[in-house]
Enzyme design. Structure first.
Site, PDB file in Angstrom:
ATOM      1  NE  ARG A 184     -34.754  17.854  36.679  1.00 20.64           N
ATOM      2  CZ  ARG A 184     -35.920  17.759  37.407  1.00 20.64           C
ATOM      3  NH1 ARG A 184     -36.212  18.875  38.270  1.00 20.64           N
ATOM      4  NH2 ARG A 184     -36.496  16.801  37.770  1.00 20.64           N
TER       5      ARG A 184
ATOM      6  CG  ASN B 136     -37.161  19.438  34.334  1.00 21.79           C
ATOM      7  OD1 ASN B 136     -36.157  19.445  33.572  1.00 21.79           O
ATOM      8  ND2 ASN B 136     -37.793  18.488  34.646  1.00 21.79           N
TER       9      ASN B 136
END
Length: 783
Positions: free
Chosen positions: A18, A36
């Site tokens: 990320r 996520n």
């Protein structure tokens, strides 16, 4: 402006994915968010078509070191979109389709910090970041967030929280992030319960003290990443013998750890490929060729790996290990902390109870190990990596299935009895568990069931079919039957050697509907279609079915399982099978092996063979190796682990050049054909071997001749089979093909015939890879 939803599947959680998305999105002037979820990573993003394309291209090129993108899809986004910047959003909980990253060895940046006096991570044994540290060993649930790991017990201090939330920081969303102030701690204990005092030895801290203890010849139990190890100085023979006696592990080689490559190179030759493996994020134990040391002064104790020409070395893979070995200029033993045949201890109290009579000291910590993960073992043969044991660093990375395995229902494969792994199949990918050991031990079987339940829950896996081995007495088979009945789902019984071949085909990406290939499987034994034990098989197979074309002559395993650990039983059975025992009494009566066998209760053994009492016939090449090893004087009475004699014989054969004149006179094998199957009979080989023994030909020469003869016989059989069958590809599988001499010679011989040779590299050739084959065969039958 274009608005897209980008879905990324693969190993993309807990690996710094990320932050990479965030950095690239900012760099490409995009707005939106990343989060996520159960499927992996979801990106909602807006920008120009050119900027979006650049973003996706760079995301694939600049993927973090531990991440792996299996699939990236772009679709137009339909829904509310209120972003004027790019942000990282909270995880979404939904159906689990993502992967769990394997535990990863300490990265160079973290190594640098633990030795930097000005870093807040100086000498902190649990330092990690998104590029390294625990993953599988600490996870309880997906998504991989701190609250779902054993790090949930350690609230972050303000500095760690700042690192965790700072997208520019290497520790952004590194779930196990911690430091001296807020994280787990390690401490030293004496096994006898007496207090440890600083005056006992000069030390910076408890972790540093371990180095002093090891240098003094003490045995220390060290709680690491996926289990507790026993450590001792590998150069002190008295220490190694003490550890062997206490642990009751009398012969099996010990694994070694050294501070750096320079230390390893004092004792072993290390190729570029082996160096790459040692320093990889998986950091496995690598089997390396021993050097002939001129000085015995600093050499590794002989009893570390008796009668072997390889040593299993690994580098430190946690900050704890780096700190212990900083002052250690010689290798240490680092072997599983367990009683023989039991699983490795992972709990502090369990370790105190079970290892208190083995270790002098304990270095423990208070971070719970959720999943036991052994060290992986690999070797390089012909410049190709061969995994011997697949665990830390490799499991549970998914194995993508070949073309044609789509729209498959979820399948669970239970694996074998020895070197067990299980396998979950979902959506064109297989998730193979870490090595779980031999299930005949009650504690190992309990651990197997616990790990299976954890995986089923972690991946929300609901199997619609269960695959088991055909052997009715395997505990994994019995458990699979119980689960199938309890959940009213299909049960598929898979023949052992067919599963070996399918494993090799799957990892070599052979598509589902390919024509059959020839599989050669040599192992200890597996349950055959005819109710006998097989172990030297030539099968023409695809994923759905197989035909047995050839086998080695079945010979009685006198005493059943006892034959595995008392190799002389195999020698006697082979000589009886070859009708050579009368010759042994008349012509070869002075041979050591004949004198040895004459002291055994031969009348009773003959009755057992004749009446087939606990003496099942087996075409096992593993047992043939044992028989030859015993005949030439290698562990004839007993061995402490399966294949011990065969491994020692390989080392002897390697010590003797295989191109010497003596081996041009190779041992002959007979070929016969009946009932539509070829049979390889070692009878003439035994006659020639007894002649060599009588002429006092040395052990290494006989060992080398046997290896070369067996390889030639296998190649000759393929030539015969090729006359009646279309054979362009051959798969080599089974534990015997972990013998690198045999593997190299057979591979080279087949390649000279312009046959493509498939071997193992992603999963073990032994039963540790069997569950993958069980899975794909079941899938093929269901498609």
């Amino acid at each position: 402006m274009t608005i897209e939803e980008i879905r990324v599947r693969g190993t993309v959680q807990g690996v710094g994915f990320r932050p990479t998305v965030y950095r690239l999105a900012k760099s490409c002037n995009l707005h939106g968010d990343v989060c996520n979820d159960g499927e992996g990573v979801l990106i909602r993003v807006s920008g120009s078509e050119a900027d979006l394309t650049e973003f996706v291209t760079r995301l694939q090129q600049e993927c973090p070191p531990l991440a792996r993108i299996n699939e990236l899809t772009r679709t137009p986004y339909i829904g509310e979109f209120n972003f004027d910047n790019f942000v990282i959003s909270s995880s979404i909980t939904n159906a689990i389709k993502t992967e769990i990253a394997p535990d990863a060895a300490t990265c160079p940046q973290c190594q640098q910090e633990i030795f930097d006096p000005f870093s807040r991570f100086y000498r902190y044994p649990f330092t990690n970041c998104t590029y390294c540290g625990p993953r599988l060993s600490i996870i309880r649930a997906i998504p991989y967030d701190r609250c779902n790991t054993s790090m949930s017990a350690f609230p972050m201090c303000p500095e760690c929280e700042n690192s965790y939330h700072n997208v520019e920081n290497r520790r952004f969303h590194a779930q196990p992030v911690a430091c001296h102030k807020c994280g787990p701690t390690a401490w030293l204990e004496r096994a006898d319960g007496k207090p440890v005092t600083a005056s006992m030895f000069s030390m910076m801290d408890d972790v540093d003290a371990v180095c002093t203890l090891l240098q003094k010849g003490e045995i220390v139990a060290i709680k690491g990443l996926g289990g507790i190890h026993l450590a001792g100085d590998a150069t002190q023979e008295t220490v190694v013998q003490k550890l062997r006696q206490r642990k009751r592990r009398y012969h099996k080689p010990f694994a070694l750890m050294a501070r750096d490559i320079a230390v390893i190179e004092k004792y072993c030759t290390v190729s570029a490929k082996e160096k790459e493996l040692l320093t990889s994020s998986a950091a496995p134990i690598v089997l390396l060729q021993k050097k002939e040391l001129e000085t015995k002064k600093s050499s590794i104790a002989m009893s570390v790996a008796p009668e072997q020409n390889t040593l299993g070395f690994m580098l430190p893979y946690t900050p704890l290990h780096h700190l212990i070995l900083r002052r250690m200029n010689r290798p240490i033993i680092l072997t599983s902390g367990n009683l023989t045949d039991e699983p490795q201890c992972i709990d502090n109290n369990d370790a105190r109870e079970k290892l208190g009579q083995i270790a002098d000291y304990f270095l423990l910590h208070n971070r719970e190990i959720v999943n036991r993960v052994d060290d992986s073992v690999v070797r390089v043969i012909n410049e190709k990596v061969q995994i011997v044991r697949r665990a830390r660093g490799y499991a549970p990375a998914v194995i993508k299935l070949p073309l044609g395995f789509n729209n498959v229902p979820q399948i669970l494969a239970m694996g074998s009895e020895l070197k067990n792994t299980f396998c979950l199949l979902r959506e064109e990918e297989a998730i193979l568990s870490q090595h779980l050991g031999d299930l005949e031990n009650a504690a190992a079987f309990n651990a197997y069931q616990d790990t299976l339940n954890l995986y089923l829950n972690l991946f929300e896996h609901q199997p619609q079919a269960i695959a088991i081995d055909k052997h009715p007495e395997y505990l994994s088979t019995k458990l699979g039957k119980q689960l199938a009945i309890a959940n009213q789902i299909q049960l598929h019984q898979i023949q052992h050697h067919h599963a070996h071949i399918a494993t090799c085909m799957a990892e070599n990406n052979v598509p589902l509907n390919s024509p059959p290939i020839l599989g050669i499987v040599l192992d200890g034994l597996g349950y055959g279609e005819d109710g006998t034990f097989w172990g030297g098989e030539f099968l023409l197979a695809d994923y759905r079915q197989f035909k047995r074309l050839a086998t080695f002559k079945p010979v009685a395993m006198i005493g059943g399982e006892q034959a595995i650990y008392q190799p002389w039983r195999n020698t006697y059975a082979q000589l009886i099978s070859a009708n050579l025992w009368d010759d042994c009494q008349e012509k070869y009566s002075e041979l050591e092996i004949v004198k040895f066998l004459n002291k055994k209760p031969l009348k009773l053994l003959n009755q057992l063979i004749k009446q087939k009492i606990n003496s099942p016939p087996a075409s096992s090449v593993g047992r043939l190796f044992d028989a030859v090893a015993a005949a030439i004087g290698i562990y004839p009475e007993k061995c402490s682990y399966e294949g011990q004699g065969a491994i020692a014989m390989e080392a002897l054969a390697k010590s003797h050049t295989l191109n010497n004149h003596e081996e041009t006179l190779i041992y002959p094998f007979n070929f016969s054909f009946s009932d539509n199957i070829y049979c390889i009979d070692p009878c003439p080989m035994w006659q020639a071997l007894l002649d060599d023994l009588q002429q006092q030909i040395s052990q290494p020469v006989i060992a080398a001749k046997f290896h070369k003869s067996l390889a030639n016989t296998i190649i000759d059989m393929v030539k015969r089979l090729r006359q009646q069958n279309i054979i362009h590809r051959v798969a080599l599988s089974g534990g015997v093909f972990q013998n690198c001499i045999l593997l190299e010679q057979v591979t080279n011989g087949l390649q000279k015939m312009e046959i493509s040779v498939l071997t193992h590299s992603l999963v073990p050739a032994n039963d540790g890879g069997l569950s993958l084959g069980q899975t794909v065969i079941t899938a093929a039958k269901l498609i």
